[in-house]
Design a protein around this motif. Structure first.
Motif, PDB file in Angstrom:
ATOM      1  N   UNK A 317     -12.711  -2.517  45.441  1.00 43.29           N
ATOM      2  CA  UNK A 317     -12.635  -3.071  46.798  1.00 43.29           C
ATOM      3  C   UNK A 317     -13.821  -2.605  47.650  1.00 43.29           C
ATOM      4  N   UNK A 318     -14.277  -1.359  47.459  1.00 43.86           N
ATOM      5  CA  UNK A 318     -15.436  -0.866  48.196  1.00 43.86           C
ATOM      6  C   UNK A 318     -16.692  -1.631  47.784  1.00 43.86           C
ATOM      7  N   UNK A 319     -16.817  -1.919  46.494  1.00 44.40           N
ATOM      8  CA  UNK A 319     -17.979  -2.677  46.010  1.00 44.40           C
ATOM      9  C   UNK A 319     -17.991  -4.079  46.608  1.00 44.40           C
ATOM     10  N   UNK A 320     -16.834  -4.742  46.629  1.00 45.65           N
ATOM     11  CA  UNK A 320     -16.763  -6.100  47.175  1.00 45.65           C
ATOM     12  C   UNK A 320     -17.053  -6.103  48.669  1.00 45.65           C
ATOM     13  N   UNK A 321     -16.586  -5.090  49.357  1.00 46.75           N
ATOM     14  CA  UNK A 321     -16.815  -5.011  50.795  1.00 46.75           C
ATOM     15  C   UNK A 321     -18.301  -4.798  51.095  1.00 46.75           C
ATOM     16  N   UNK A 322     -18.956  -3.897  50.384  1.00 43.55           N
ATOM     17  CA  UNK A 322     -20.387  -3.656  50.593  1.00 43.55           C
ATOM     18  C   UNK A 322     -21.210  -4.897  50.237  1.00 43.55           C
ATOM     19  N   UNK A 323     -20.799  -5.611  49.208  1.00 42.76           N
ATOM     20  CA  UNK A 323     -21.493  -6.842  48.826  1.00 42.76           C
ATOM     21  C   UNK A 323     -21.378  -7.885  49.933  1.00 42.76           C
ATOM     22  N   UNK A 324     -20.202  -7.993  50.522  1.00 41.85           N
ATOM     23  CA  UNK A 324     -19.993  -8.950  51.607  1.00 41.85           C
ATOM     24  C   UNK A 324     -20.884  -8.622  52.800  1.00 41.85           C
ATOM     25  N   UNK A 325     -21.003  -7.349  53.142  1.00 34.88           N
ATOM     26  CA  UNK A 325     -21.864  -6.944  54.259  1.00 34.88           C
ATOM     27  C   UNK A 325     -23.324  -7.260  53.957  1.00 34.88           C
ATOM     28  N   UNK A 326     -23.752  -7.003  52.728  1.00 34.14           N
ATOM     29  CA  UNK A 326     -25.150  -7.197  52.354  1.00 34.14           C
ATOM     30  C   UNK A 326     -25.526  -8.668  52.219  1.00 34.14           C
ATOM     31  N   UNK A 327     -24.529  -9.555  52.031  1.00 32.96           N
ATOM     32  CA  UNK A 327     -24.815 -10.972  51.811  1.00 32.96           C
ATOM     33  C   UNK A 327     -24.491 -11.852  53.015  1.00 32.96           C
ATOM     34  N   UNK A 328     -24.124 -11.234  54.144  1.00 31.43           N
ATOM     35  CA  UNK A 328     -23.728 -12.002  55.324  1.00 31.43           C
ATOM     36  C   UNK A 328     -24.662 -11.714  56.493  1.00 31.43           C
TER      37      UNK A 328
END
Length: 441
Positions: A317-328
């Motif tokens: 879940x931490x990986x998905x959250x960081x990915x969302x921040x980096x791609x938005x």
């Protein structure tokens, strides 16, 4: 008359022996003779103590006179002056050196890691985040900080090797308050024994700003706490002994310190916005999700909603959250129990502009017309503020019209602002402690 050789020889021997005896007598038995070059002692003004000679008084001579005494006195005097001048020179050097102070920090709440690693940028050893005992040292301004944190940092087992202390505590809920109170009582005992002279507290306050429990510990109320750095827009903040402190990122969920790089700034981000979080019943978060769905914006934004808040983060879940921040390009930040949330600071870490719901939440956290988020607003936070999520479609429409160059420039400015904000907090923290602990009175 011719003297026989034998008599001449005996005469020479006799003369030699006689001279030797005379010389020995003068060396061992004769009184000292005062040379005429010897210094004359001044005559006494009273009764003469010398020997009269022709009605006058013969000079009284010093027996132990040193012909180089004047030169020796002058040499010693010059040596003393040189030593004194050297001592004064070294004193000036010491006074010109910047004075250093020592302060110990005990991190007994997760926000201590935000203070130490993100604000003060201090190292921690060991680097393992789940280690029982972690510590580090750094210099900030004129202060040498040392930091201790971890489950093994317990009362009575932390080295108190300096008399100035910062205690990081959590007062968000009653269970945390009880734990924090025990630490304050421990520190109070150290103050009473004079082992500690100065105390500051960094407190994760209650989200409704109900922090009355710590009031009696403040020095202004007869307690021992000199300074309080308090999270959220508390009306107590006066910038004299109570200062507002940023909430920061969720270090308790292992959110890391992000170092900006070229890829983070210049990448082409595929999503306009993101929201990953808990959607509470009858909250503005429900309104947000409805707006995204009705406007067909959920296809352009990364959204993951859950009905129940989860305190712990999994690695996935931490990986998905960081990915969302980096791609938005934008991170949507609806209010929770308080307007200020971890998501704001986490979005800044990745250069994703926070879109903040700028409304007051229930409680006593109103502190003037700039609330909520007065600390961030005062620092010139380059966020997008809105009062109703129905404004979001227009915001995203403008977002679509932006060029990649404009987005990259905005991303760079956000990352630079966030670095500057943390530096300001670092300098402020150090300066306030230095002034209160070491200069006032």
């Amino acid at each position: 008359m011719k003297i026989p050789k034998r008599k001449l020889f005996l005469l020479i021997i006799f003369a030699y022996v006689a001279f030797s005896l005379y010389a020995a007598y003068n060396v061992f038995f004769s009184t000292k003779v005062i040379s005429r070059v010897h210094r004359v002692v001044k005559k006494e003004t009273g009764v003469p103590s010398g020997v009269r000679d022709g009605g006058g008084v013969a000079p009284f001579f010093a027996e132990d006179w040193n012909p180089w005494e004047d030169e020796q006195v002058e040499y010693n005097s010059a040596l003393v002056k040189k030593r004194e001048a050297f001592k004064q020179h070294m004193g000036r050097i010491d006074r010109s050196k910047p004075q250093r102070y020592k302060v110990q920090v005990w991190g007994k709440a997760a926000i201590g890691l935000y203070l130490w690693e993100h604000i003060l940028e201090g190292p921690l050893n060991p680097t393992d985040k789940v280690a029982q005992w972690r510590e580090g040292e750094l210099q900030s301004g004129k202060i040498d900080f040392s930091f201790y944190t971890g489950p093994a940092v317990v009362q009575g087992h932390v080295p108190v090797d300096m008399n100035s202390l910062v205690l990081v505590l959590n007062g968000r809920e009653q269970q945390k308050v009880t734990y924090s109170t025990r630490w304050l009582e421990h520190v109070q005992a150290l103050v009473q024994s004079r082992a500690v002279l100065h105390v500051a507290v960094v407190l994760l306050g209650n989200e409704h700003c109900n922090n009355a429990w710590i009031g009696p510990y403040l020095k202004r109320n007869g307690g021992f706490v000199d300074l309080l750095f308090l999270v959220y827009d508390s009306p107590w903040v006066n910038d004299k002994d109570v200062f507002q402190w940023p909430l920061g990122v969720a270090t308790y969920r292992q959110f890391p310190l992000i170092r900006p790089n070229t890829q983070l700034i210049t990448s082409n981000r595929p999503y306009l916005c993101n929201f990953l979080g808990t959607v509470y019943k009858n909250s503005s978060r429900e309104t947000l999700m409805q707006v995204l769905k009705q406007s067909d914006l959920d296809k352009e934004c990364i959204t993951t909603a859950r009905e129940k808040w989860l305190p712990q983060e999994t690695a996935d879940s931490l990986r998905r959250y960081k990915t969302a921040l980096a791609q938005s390009e934008l991170t949507l930040c609806p209010v929770g129990i308080n307007t200020e949330c971890y998501r704001i600071y986490e979005a800044c870490s990745y250069g994703s502009v926070p879109v903040v719901e700028d409304v007051l939440t229930p409680g006593t956290c109103a502190a003037g017309p700039s609330s909520p988020l007065r600390l961030l607003k005062a620092a010139g936070a380059p966020f997008i503020f809105l009062s109703d999520w129905k404004e979001l479609p227009a915001i995203l429409e403008r977002e679509r019209a932006m060029s990649q160059e404009q987005r990259v420039d905005r991303r760079r400015r956000l990352l630079e602002w966030y670095a500057s904000f943390r530096q300001q907090m670092k300098e402020r923290f150090s300066d306030v402690i230095e002034e209160a602990f070491f200069k006032s009175g």
